[in-house]
Design a protein around this motif. Sequence first.
Motif, mmCIF file in Angstrom:
data_model
loop_
_atom_site.group_PDB
_atom_site.id
_atom_site.type_symbol
_atom_site.label_atom_id
_atom_site.label_comp_id
_atom_site.label_asym_id
_atom_site.label_seq_id
_atom_site.Cartn_x
_atom_site.Cartn_y
_atom_site.Cartn_z
ATOM 1 N N UNK A 56 0.826 -1.213 0.000
ATOM 2 C CA UNK A 56 0.000 0.000 0.000
ATOM 3 C C UNK A 56 0.857 1.259 0.000
ATOM 4 N N UNK A 57 1.923 1.208 0.800
ATOM 5 C CA UNK A 57 2.808 2.382 0.871
ATOM 6 C C UNK A 57 3.368 2.725 -0.506
ATOM 7 N N UNK A 58 3.884 1.701 -1.168
ATOM 8 C CA UNK A 58 4.494 1.932 -2.477
ATOM 9 C C UNK A 58 3.440 2.411 -3.473
ATOM 10 N N UNK A 59 2.243 1.815 -3.416
ATOM 11 C CA UNK A 59 1.182 2.240 -4.338
ATOM 12 C C UNK A 59 0.822 3.705 -4.086
ATOM 13 N N UNK A 60 0.780 4.097 -2.797
ATOM 14 C CA UNK A 60 0.425 5.481 -2.465
ATOM 15 C C UNK A 60 1.491 6.443 -2.992
ATOM 16 N N UNK A 61 2.763 6.082 -2.806
ATOM 17 C CA UNK A 61 3.845 6.952 -3.297
ATOM 18 C C UNK A 61 3.768 7.066 -4.821
ATOM 19 N N UNK A 62 3.483 5.941 -5.468
ATOM 20 C CA UNK A 62 3.388 5.975 -6.944
ATOM 21 C C UNK A 62 2.298 6.927 -7.410
ATOM 22 N N UNK A 63 1.208 6.935 -6.662
ATOM 23 C CA UNK A 63 0.109 7.807 -7.071
ATOM 24 C C UNK A 63 0.510 9.275 -6.933
ATOM 25 N N UNK A 64 1.135 9.599 -5.793
ATOM 26 C CA UNK A 64 1.592 10.983 -5.589
ATOM 27 C C UNK A 64 2.578 11.363 -6.695
ATOM 28 N N UNK A 65 3.498 10.433 -6.978
ATOM 29 C CA UNK A 65 4.532 10.690 -7.988
ATOM 30 C C UNK A 65 3.947 11.037 -9.344
ATOM 31 N N UNK A 66 2.904 10.299 -9.693
ATOM 32 C CA UNK A 66 2.321 10.556 -11.011
ATOM 33 C C UNK A 66 1.689 11.943 -11.100
ATOM 34 N N UNK A 67 1.253 12.438 -9.926
ATOM 35 C CA UNK A 67 0.617 13.759 -9.929
ATOM 36 C C UNK A 67 1.626 14.886 -9.679
ATOM 37 N N UNK A 68 2.856 14.567 -9.363
ATOM 38 C CA UNK A 68 3.843 15.613 -9.061
ATOM 39 C C UNK A 68 4.026 16.564 -10.227
ATOM 40 N N UNK A 69 4.137 17.835 -9.893
ATOM 41 C CA UNK A 69 4.314 18.832 -10.943
ATOM 42 C C UNK A 69 5.188 19.961 -10.406
ATOM 43 N N UNK A 70 5.432 20.952 -11.261
ATOM 44 C CA UNK A 70 6.189 22.129 -10.817
ATOM 45 C C UNK A 70 5.181 23.260 -10.676
ATOM 46 N N UNK A 71 5.209 23.904 -9.520
ATOM 47 C CA UNK A 71 4.177 24.921 -9.307
ATOM 48 C C UNK A 71 4.774 26.312 -9.160
ATOM 49 N N UNK A 72 4.213 27.254 -9.904
ATOM 50 C CA UNK A 72 4.658 28.648 -9.796
ATOM 51 C C UNK A 72 3.465 29.515 -9.428
ATOM 52 N N UNK A 73 3.651 30.383 -8.450
ATOM 53 C CA UNK A 73 2.548 31.246 -8.004
ATOM 54 C C UNK A 73 2.915 32.710 -8.211
ATOM 55 N N UNK A 74 1.958 33.486 -8.699
ATOM 56 C CA UNK A 74 2.171 34.901 -9.028
ATOM 57 C C UNK A 74 1.447 35.798 -8.043
ATOM 58 N N UNK A 75 2.177 36.797 -7.542
ATOM 59 C CA UNK A 75 1.569 37.744 -6.607
ATOM 60 C C UNK A 75 1.957 39.165 -6.963
ATOM 61 N N UNK A 76 1.209 40.098 -6.418
ATOM 62 C CA UNK A 76 1.498 41.513 -6.658
ATOM 63 C C UNK A 76 0.215 42.303 -6.515
ATOM 64 N N UNK A 77 0.365 43.618 -6.608
ATOM 65 C CA UNK A 77 -0.794 44.484 -6.444
ATOM 66 C C UNK A 77 -1.760 44.360 -7.629
#
Length: 422
Positions: free
Chosen positions: A66-87
């Motif tokens: 189960x542990x390995x299956x759970x990690x695999x699922x997270x891995x498949x969804x992993x992405x690079x996230x960029x957030x924009x802020x300002x006035x």
Amino acid sequence: NFNPMMYQTNDKSPLQIFVRAKKKINDIYGEIEEYVLETTTFINALHADAEIVDKAERELFESYVFKVAAIREVLQRDHMKVAFFGRTSNGKSSVINAMLREKILPSGIGHTTNCFCQVEGSDGGEAYLMKEGSDEKLNVVNIKQLANALCQEKLCESSLVRIFWPRERCSLLRDDVVFVDSPGVDVSANLDDWIDNHCLNADVFVLVLNAESTMTRAEKQFFHTVSQKLSKPNIFILNNRWDASANEPEFQESELAKVKSQHTERCIDFLTKELKVSNEKEAAERVFFVSARETLQARIEESKGNPPHLGAIAEGFQIRYFEFQDFERKFEECISQSAVKTKFQQHSSRGKSVSGDMRSMLDNIYERITIFRNLKQDQKNLLTERIQGTETQMMQVTREMKMKIHNMVEEVEEKVSKALNE
Ligand code: GTP
Ligand code: MG
């Protein structure tokens, strides 16, 4: 809008560091899953046959599945996230659109973005929206409809709308970059909630400033809180609307250079002395003077097969356009390296610890079988051929398993550190 050229040139993109590392680690975890399943089947058979393995041990082994299956699922969804802020109105949505090469997010004068909007890639050429707390896919036929849907929504400013946009429309989406647009930092009193809900897993932050004015207290405060909650966040600063400077009739070249160096110095001081998130050299590579609106226009012209300068708003287009591309390059390098470290380092050490645990359990079992065999040796006459057969088989399979797991651990270590070094 499919552009094959984009695909050809894109493979040199620094984003490929992440893309390749993700593929590698997914493959490794695929192998780990196979080994874990195989070993569990073997352990279960031992339990049934010879009582060498007790129930607790068997259950522990199953928990690894189960542990390995759970990690695999997270891995498949992993992405690079960029957030924009300002006035408000500094051009956050316009910067994202320029990077996506299409006007996807609504932008305009006044307070436009009224909740968090996340743009991410969708498979199968579909474009749709998803509101927070719902799995319903709201179809988006065109950009105008998307803008309307976002405007009509009476959503809480810190809630999130996810916009799924066909991956093949933009190489950044194809390579798993996820964009987060925010309402202006000046319109909210809930900045802490914003950070807790949307920022803690961001790999890169982009502060979009208005180059015509100066950094405000609200913008500074926001990033102070971010850097208290996250250790050394990666922050880029865009001095946007730089095209406006070219339109100042009384501005001489030298005055323009003075304004630019003043802004640069302030931004660098902010990153180094105030937030203490970068050193001088790094900070100098994180500050840019751009025009998002112009870049977007240029790219729309390009997609029609026209020269980009048809999108120019003011004199000096080439320099600003080049600076935007330079920003994208540095951004890609930074986000892919950061995401590989933060996302995969953790998975690889978990993988190592699971396989390490399995190995020591198998060592134990192997030892037990040896003792068991020695005991049985004394009562050889009582042993049936079948048990002997099973023992030999057990010894052999356990030895093989041990070898496999041993090799796997080494392989994981080697591949992951190679990926990280790359
Ligand atoms: P909110 O969503 O309201 O917080 O604003 P925002 O930061 O997302 O700004 P948005 O992208 O909506 O841009 C505001 C206005 O400024 C729009 O009319 C844009 O076309 C314009 N704009 C954005 N970037 C530039 C730029 O670089 N140069 C010029 N001249 N106008 C720009
Ligand atoms: Mg906006």
